[in-house]
Scaffold this motif. Structure first.
Motif, PDB file in Angstrom:
ATOM      1  N   CYS A   1       2.727  -3.028 -12.031  1.00  0.00           N
ATOM      2  CA  CYS A   1       3.323  -1.696 -11.872  1.00  0.00           C
ATOM      3  C   CYS A   1       4.742  -1.736 -11.313  1.00  0.00           C
ATOM      4  O   CYS A   1       5.377  -0.690 -11.169  1.00  0.00           O
ATOM      5  N   LYS A   2       5.222  -2.951 -10.989  1.00  0.00           N
ATOM      6  CA  LYS A   2       6.581  -3.150 -10.477  1.00  0.00           C
ATOM      7  C   LYS A   2       6.806  -2.503  -9.107  1.00  0.00           C
ATOM      8  O   LYS A   2       7.952  -2.349  -8.671  1.00  0.00           O
ATOM      9  N   SER A   3       5.732  -2.142  -8.424  1.00  0.00           N
ATOM     10  CA  SER A   3       5.880  -1.595  -7.074  1.00  0.00           C
ATOM     11  C   SER A   3       6.292  -2.719  -6.117  1.00  0.00           C
ATOM     12  O   SER A   3       5.964  -3.890  -6.316  1.00  0.00           O
ATOM     13  N   ARG A   4       6.994  -2.339  -5.071  1.00  0.00           N
ATOM     14  CA  ARG A   4       7.468  -3.313  -4.087  1.00  0.00           C
ATOM     15  C   ARG A   4       6.293  -3.848  -3.276  1.00  0.00           C
ATOM     16  O   ARG A   4       5.467  -3.095  -2.783  1.00  0.00           O
ATOM     17  N   ILE A   5       6.219  -5.170  -3.151  1.00  0.00           N
ATOM     18  CA  ILE A   5       5.193  -5.813  -2.344  1.00  0.00           C
ATOM     19  C   ILE A   5       5.657  -5.825  -0.895  1.00  0.00           C
ATOM     20  O   ILE A   5       6.804  -6.179  -0.603  1.00  0.00           O
ATOM     21  N   THR A   6       4.787  -5.435   0.012  1.00  0.00           N
ATOM     22  CA  THR A   6       5.144  -5.416   1.423  1.00  0.00           C
ATOM     23  C   THR A   6       5.595  -6.799   1.875  1.00  0.00           C
ATOM     24  O   THR A   6       4.867  -7.781   1.692  1.00  0.00           O
ATOM     25  N   PRO A   7       6.795  -6.914   2.457  1.00  0.00           N
ATOM     26  CA  PRO A   7       7.292  -8.231   2.876  1.00  0.00           C
ATOM     27  C   PRO A   7       6.425  -8.911   3.923  1.00  0.00           C
ATOM     28  O   PRO A   7       6.555 -10.126   4.133  1.00  0.00           O
ATOM     29  N   ASP A   8       5.527  -8.152   4.570  1.00  0.00           N
ATOM     30  CA  ASP A   8       4.650  -8.759   5.576  1.00  0.00           C
ATOM     31  C   ASP A   8       3.849  -9.911   4.984  1.00  0.00           C
ATOM     32  O   ASP A   8       3.582 -10.916   5.665  1.00  0.00           O
ATOM     33  N   HIS A   9       3.458  -9.784   3.713  1.00  0.00           N
ATOM     34  CA  HIS A   9       2.699 -10.861   3.068  1.00  0.00           C
ATOM     35  C   HIS A   9       3.513 -12.158   3.031  1.00  0.00           C
ATOM     36  O   HIS A   9       2.985 -13.248   3.267  1.00  0.00           O
ATOM     37  N   LEU A  10       4.796 -12.029   2.736  1.00  0.00           N
ATOM     38  CA  LEU A  10       5.652 -13.206   2.675  1.00  0.00           C
ATOM     39  C   LEU A  10       5.807 -13.841   4.046  1.00  0.00           C
ATOM     40  O   LEU A  10       5.745 -15.071   4.185  1.00  0.00           O
TER      41      LEU A  10
END
Length: 232
Positions: free
Chosen positions: A36-45
């Motif tokens: 869906c091209k939604s932004r992934i929360t940077p917390d995962h990174l």
């Protein structure tokens, strides 16, 4: 983790293996869901990057300990087993810390298996004496925090120390043993006070009712005790 697959938090499409490669998947997809091209929360990174430091810190402390003991560094069989134990403990504590920071819970499904693993690792690396020391550390950790929690409830008529924290210290004792327990409690308490003061300063409320997650503070103390004291 147990009952369902990982999925996108926006479109809820289940993620495939290529979406779950730590760091690389995030970089390849430029921080966005492939569907869906939604932004992934940077917390995962950031969590994945933190997980990389666990084996690095475990290996570094072994090199340093070997240097000060005038021993050539080599990963012997029992060293390899203990090193794997360091990594499992570090990753488990990281997961517990993130969960506690997010929803103020320390799930038994992580804490209790880690406790059992600590006892098994103690037996595998130090035999009967090792598992006895770990068992005493676990029992003492549970008893100390259980008594503190009960005493607080009796005096203040409300809960001040969660049951998850009691089990977390018991789990820590199963990995560091009885002798390191005072250091864990002291360091964890000191970190907890610092966190409470920082939270109070941010909120502008200086009182005894501020709710702060103690799990990350205790987890950091357990991890440091495991790396520092268990190498001496």
């Amino acid at each position: 983790m147990v009952s369902g697959r990982s999925h996108c938090e926006s479109c809820h499409v289940p993620l495939s293996a290529r979406d779950l490669i730590p760091i690389l998947s995030y970089a390849a997809q430029k921080g966005r869901c492939r569907h869906c091209k939604s932004r992934i929360t940077p917390d995962h990174l950031w969590i994945e990057l933190a997980a990389l430091t666990v084996p690095a810190m475990a290996l570094l402390t072994r090199v340093i300990a070997g240097h000060f003991q005038d021993l050539p560094f080599r990963l012997a069989d029992w060293d390899a087993l203990s090193f794997v134990g360091d990594c499992i403990l570090g990753w488990g504590l990281l997961a517990l810390s993130v969960i506690d920071l997010t929803c103020l819970r320390l799930p038994d499904m992580l804490t209790l298996p880690l406790l059992l693993m600590g006892l098994v690792e103690g037996y595998a690396t130090a035999g009967t004496d090792g598992v006895l020391d770990r068992a005493l550390g676990s029992a003492a950790g549970w008893l100390i925090f259980a008594l503190i929690a009960a005493g607080y409830r009796m005096i203040r008529h409300r809960q001040g120390l969660g049951g998850g924290d009691v089990k977390l210290l018991a789990m820590g004792g199963a990995w560091v043993g009885l002798g390191a327990l005072p250091v864990v409690i002291g360091a964890g308490s000191a970190l907890g006070i610092v966190l409470a003061l920082a939270t109070a300063m941010r909120s502008g409320r200086f009182n005894m009712t501020i709710l702060v997650p103690f799990g990350p503070c205790l987890a950091a103390a357990i991890w440091l005790a495991r790396l520092m004291l268990c190498r001496s």
